[in-house]
Design an enzyme around this catalytic site. Sequence first.
Site, PDB file in Angstrom:
ATOM      1  N   ALA A  67      22.712  -9.868 -37.097  1.00 29.18           N
ATOM      2  CA  ALA A  67      21.564  -9.708 -36.204  1.00 29.18           C
ATOM      3  C   ALA A  67      21.603  -8.298 -35.618  1.00 29.18           C
ATOM      4  O   ALA A  67      22.663  -7.666 -35.547  1.00 29.18           O
ATOM      5  CB  ALA A  67      21.633 -10.750 -35.093  1.00 29.18           C
ATOM      6  N   GLY A 111      24.872 -12.954 -38.973  1.00 29.19           N
ATOM      7  CA  GLY A 111      23.663 -13.620 -39.464  1.00 29.19           C
ATOM      8  C   GLY A 111      23.418 -13.363 -40.944  1.00 29.19           C
ATOM      9  O   GLY A 111      22.771 -14.174 -41.620  1.00 29.19           O
TER      10      GLY A 111
END
Length: 260
Positions: A67, A111
């Site tokens: 992320a 992520g």
Amino acid sequence: MTSTPEFIQIRTEGRVGILTLNRPKQLNALNDQLIDELVAALKAFDADDEIGCMIVTGSEKAFAAGADIGAMASYTFSDVYKSEYITHNWDLIRSIRKPVIAAVSGFALGGGCELAMLCDFIIAADNAKFGQPEIKLAIIPGAGGTQRLPRAIGKSKAMDLVLTGRMMDAQEAERAGLVSRVVPLDKLMDEALGAALTICNYSLPSVMVAKEAVNRAFEGSLTDGAMFERRMFHALFATADQKEGMTAFVEKRKPEFKHR
Ligand code: CO8
């Protein structure tokens, strides 16, 4: 899609839909817009009768480095909790019903690793590096890393990765069962495309049922999964393609599947 996406590139190769994450300066760091664009493109391919399989890939240097840390740095608990920050439509990726292959080169971290694990299987280039380094930022994985990683590679190695934040190279990832194949970097897309085209040539209903059944093994109990498998095995005898597939075998010819 209604507008041209900014952070992903979309193309097709035969019946394969290919989505390339494209935020090169940030090593494909994930943000809400990128995830929204990815979800919209996956859903569009999933609904398209001309598409039988999808590939999600990144750049040579990074599948996705996690992320976007810069964007997250100043957020408070209530900011991220109220907006379901970055994961608000994450489960829609899991709900895609046609197969999705992750073709991973370079960094698949945080992520990025979670996105690769959300795909149905991972083909890795020999330069791929996987990890859940969130602990270094005083957070934990937030999109399945503490759940899918132990199921994929076992508790001990998952704890090691999540608690130390170290990276695992492609060879270790293959030994651990996280990735299905490792290939030289310059062969990655050929290998992923070959696998996708193979899948596309099979009967789509059986492919979709197979994906759903294997996901039952990953996510549910053995008893429920085995019963689902048995019922769907029987159900596939209702398709025209099952008649074609078995008749073609008996007649020693190639089947011509109509995907119904
Ligand atoms: N976010 C924002 N920018 C990033 C990120 C990131 N995650 N990773 C790299 N970048 C940027 C760098 O800031 C740098 O930008 P600039 O050139 O402007 O300085 C550029 O990409 C290149 O990076 P480096 O110079 O650091 O390249 P190196 O080759 O030296 O290092 C690494 C590459 C090892 C990948 C390093 O960049 C790194 O450690 N990145 C952070 C990895 C990380 O911690 N990821 C986890 C983030 S938290 C997370 O993912 C939570 C997930 C929650 C759910 C998400 C669902 C989608």
